[in-house]
Design an enzyme around this catalytic site. Structure first.
Site, PDB file in Angstrom:
ATOM      1  N   GLU A 177      42.230 -19.981 -12.974  1.00 30.73           N
ATOM      2  CA  GLU A 177      41.017 -20.043 -13.043  1.00 30.73           C
ATOM      3  C   GLU A 177      39.840 -19.409 -11.750  1.00 30.73           C
ATOM      4  OE1 GLU A 177      39.507 -24.347 -12.595  1.00 30.73           O
ATOM      5  OE2 GLU A 177      37.322 -24.320 -12.454  1.00 30.73           O
ATOM      6  N   GLU A 182      28.871 -20.913  -9.132  1.00 28.93           N
ATOM      7  CA  GLU A 182      28.835 -22.331  -9.274  1.00 28.93           C
ATOM      8  C   GLU A 182      27.755 -22.365  -8.609  1.00 28.93           C
ATOM      9  OE1 GLU A 182      32.114 -25.167  -9.660  1.00 28.93           O
ATOM     10  OE2 GLU A 182      32.704 -23.253  -8.340  1.00 28.93           O
TER      11      GLU A 182
END
Length: 299
Positions: A177, A182
């Site tokens: 990932e 974010e």
């Protein structure tokens, strides 16, 4: 029945005195004739050329282009509170932006928390998550998005990539990932870029927080997040400024196997709640919107 010509073993060191845990074992060239290990894909050209893009042009109220994006309905991981709808919470604004909207509304779903009194399964919020898993997978390139994030406790906007073998059953984090962006709505002065693999994942992922000049608020304007990804590693940037560089060889020497040299796909989502951002409260604005100006991939 034959002679191994090329063997590669990945193991993760255990905390006790029991050595290593085996998680991948590859043998090339068993038998009489050696087989050359599969080559890595080519690195992007310099300068790279645009190979995929979405500028989200279209009439207000239109839905994301189904030839590029597919909705990913259901509940999120990490004890999140939202239910991702089938594009009901994602639309074009008519001004070249994708609007991903989190709403406070009750929705039934089999994966929502079960009410201990009524026994029904409901989520208290809806939001949007979509990906390119069925339409566009790629290895290496410059991956870029221009995004304006929302502000509010419990909100969690993200732009990221998952290893495509996740779609065929390889579990996380073995597929890999790459979190390009974010931001936590409770602290919109900080953004994060992180990678996750078997030897480093969750809170132990390899990444870095970073801020804007003058500690400006990310939710005040659009900003451009990018990841330059090749056979040597990944360099993350914000508005053209490098914020994190990960060298493949250094990571393998110090943290564990690098597992990102294979196809990935892109994901956009706006989560509500969860272990990391924490819960919403009375001050969290609903509806809240994550705006995406464009997403582009260069190779």
């Amino acid at each position: 029945s034959g002679t191994g010509r090329y063997v590669r073993m990945y193991g993760t060191q255990r905390a006790t005195a029991y050595g290593y845990s085996l998680w991948e074992f590859q043998v090339y060239g068993t038998g009489g004739d050696p087989i050359t290990p599969p080559p890595l894909p080519s690195d992007p050209a310099n300068p790279p050329r645009l190979v995929w893009s979405d500028d989200f042009d279209g009439a207000a109220g239109g839905k994301p282009d189904p030839s590029k994006w597919r909705a990913d309905p259901g509940t999120g991981p990490n004890n999140e509170l939202e239910y991702y709808t089938d594009h009901r919470n994602a639309s074009l604004d008519g001004s070249g932006h994708l609007v991903m909207e989190a709403r406070k509304e009750v929705t039934a779903g089999s994966s929502c928390p079960r009410d201990p009194l009524s026994g029904s399964t409901t989520c208290q919020y809806t939001s949007a998550r979509m990906n390119t898993g069925a339409t566009f997978q790629f290895t290496y390139g410059r991956v870029e998005a221009r995004v304006k994030v929302p502000k509010g406790n419990g909100l969690w906007p993200a732009f990221w990539m998952m290893g495509a073998d996740f779609l065929t059953g390889r579990p996380w984090p073995y597929n890999g990932e790459v979190d390009i962006m974010e931001v936590l709505g409770k602290d919109v002065k900080t953004s994060y870029s992180t990678v996750h693999a078997p030897a480093y994942n969750g809170g132990g992922g390899i990444g870095s927080p970073y801020t804007l000049p003058g500690s400006a608020d990310f939710s005040d304007d659009f900003h451009t997040w990018a990841a330059d990804w090749n056979s040597r590693g990944i360099t993350f940037s914000l508005d053209g400024r490098t914020v994190l560089s990960l060298d493949k060889d250094q990571v393998e020497q110090t943290r564990g196997p690098w597992i990102f040299d294979h196809p990935h796909y892109m994901i956009l989502n706006l989560a509500v709640g969860g272990d990391w951002p924490g819960p919403t409260d009375a001050s969290t604005p609903f509806p809240s919107r994550m705006l995406v100006d464009y997403v582009r991939v260069y190779q």
